[in-house]
Design a protein around this motif. Structure first.
Motif, mmCIF file in Angstrom:
data_model
loop_
_atom_site.group_PDB
_atom_site.id
_atom_site.type_symbol
_atom_site.label_atom_id
_atom_site.label_comp_id
_atom_site.label_asym_id
_atom_site.label_seq_id
_atom_site.Cartn_x
_atom_site.Cartn_y
_atom_site.Cartn_z
ATOM 1 N N ALA A 63 0.825 -1.213 0.000
ATOM 2 C CA ALA A 63 0.000 0.000 0.000
ATOM 3 C C ALA A 63 0.861 1.267 0.000
ATOM 4 N N LEU A 64 1.905 1.298 0.817
ATOM 5 C CA LEU A 64 2.780 2.470 0.884
ATOM 6 C C LEU A 64 3.425 2.748 -0.471
ATOM 7 N N THR A 65 3.878 1.696 -1.133
ATOM 8 C CA THR A 65 4.574 1.861 -2.407
ATOM 9 C C THR A 65 3.619 2.256 -3.522
ATOM 10 N N PHE A 66 2.440 1.637 -3.564
ATOM 11 C CA PHE A 66 1.478 1.996 -4.607
ATOM 12 C C PHE A 66 1.060 3.456 -4.504
ATOM 13 N N VAL A 67 0.765 3.919 -3.306
ATOM 14 C CA VAL A 67 0.347 5.314 -3.175
ATOM 15 C C VAL A 67 1.523 6.246 -3.472
ATOM 16 N N GLY A 68 2.740 5.815 -3.149
ATOM 17 C CA GLY A 68 3.923 6.592 -3.528
ATOM 18 C C GLY A 68 4.092 6.667 -5.033
ATOM 19 N N ALA A 69 3.786 5.575 -5.726
ATOM 20 C CA ALA A 69 3.879 5.556 -7.192
ATOM 21 C C ALA A 69 2.852 6.480 -7.835
ATOM 22 N N VAL A 70 1.708 6.631 -7.204
ATOM 23 C CA VAL A 70 0.704 7.576 -7.720
ATOM 24 C C VAL A 70 1.298 8.988 -7.724
ATOM 25 N N ALA A 71 2.042 9.335 -6.692
ATOM 26 C CA ALA A 71 2.618 10.674 -6.571
ATOM 27 C C ALA A 71 3.881 10.854 -7.411
ATOM 28 N N LEU A 72 4.695 9.792 -7.522
ATOM 29 C CA LEU A 72 6.018 9.933 -8.133
ATOM 30 C C LEU A 72 6.166 9.297 -9.501
ATOM 31 N N GLY A 73 5.267 8.421 -9.871
ATOM 32 C CA GLY A 73 5.404 7.677 -11.119
ATOM 33 C C GLY A 73 5.787 6.236 -10.835
ATOM 34 N N PRO A 74 5.807 5.416 -11.883
ATOM 35 C CA PRO A 74 5.946 3.963 -11.685
ATOM 36 C C PRO A 74 7.352 3.455 -11.366
ATOM 37 N N ARG A 75 8.351 4.297 -11.437
ATOM 38 C CA ARG A 75 9.730 3.852 -11.168
ATOM 39 C C ARG A 75 10.110 4.190 -9.730
ATOM 40 N N VAL A 76 9.555 3.419 -8.793
ATOM 41 C CA VAL A 76 9.779 3.699 -7.383
ATOM 42 C C VAL A 76 10.145 2.433 -6.616
#
Length: 144
Positions: A63-76
């Motif tokens: 969950a933390l990574t998916f929501v981070g990817a929404v903000a930063l893009g898919p390369r996270v």
């Protein structure tokens, strides 16, 4: 930035054998947050019959990574996270709800609350805070 749909997010999880083992399902994904669900079953318990902390930590990381990817893009990637286990968890399902605390160009701080669901009633069982960073990696699932 275009937010990938639930189908794209689920395809990323479906490409990860560990997420498949957990049975993780993305139910919602938007700039407002993410909802990820894992069905509770005996294979995911510890010696007292509660959901294993590793399962809850994995759910938080997703969950933390998916929501981070929404903000930063898919390369996270997840740079770090901390989880607090608040009470033993069981029930029928574990649900993680993630949101953005703060996001810049290369780093996002994200939050996730995990609930145990029994007969439609949710109880908060864990909360996590994470740092998600952009990385020189292929986009998740080849998307983006």
């Amino acid at each position: 930035m275009t937010v990938p749909g639930v189908e794209v997010a689920q395809s990323v999880l479906d490409a990860q054998p560990f997420s498949v083992l957990l049975g993780a399902r993305v139910e919602a994904l938007s700039p407002a947050g993410v909802v990820v669900r894992v069905p509770f079953r005996p294979e995911l318990t510890q010696h007292h019959g509660f959901a294993h902390g590793g399962v809850q930590a994995a759910l938080a990381d997703i969950a933390l990574t998916f929501v981070g990817a929404v903000a930063l893009g898919p390369r996270v990637l997840t740079s770090e996270f901390k989880i607090n286990f608040l009470r033993p968890s069981g029930g029928e399902t574990l649900v993680a709800r993630g949101s953005i605390v703060s996001a810049g160009k290369r780093q996002a701080v994200t939050r996730c609350d995990i609930f145990a669901v029994q007969a439609g009633e949710e109880k908060l069982v864990a909360t996590a805070l994470g740092t998600i960073v952009t990385a020189d990696v292929p986009p998740a699932g080849g998307h983006g």
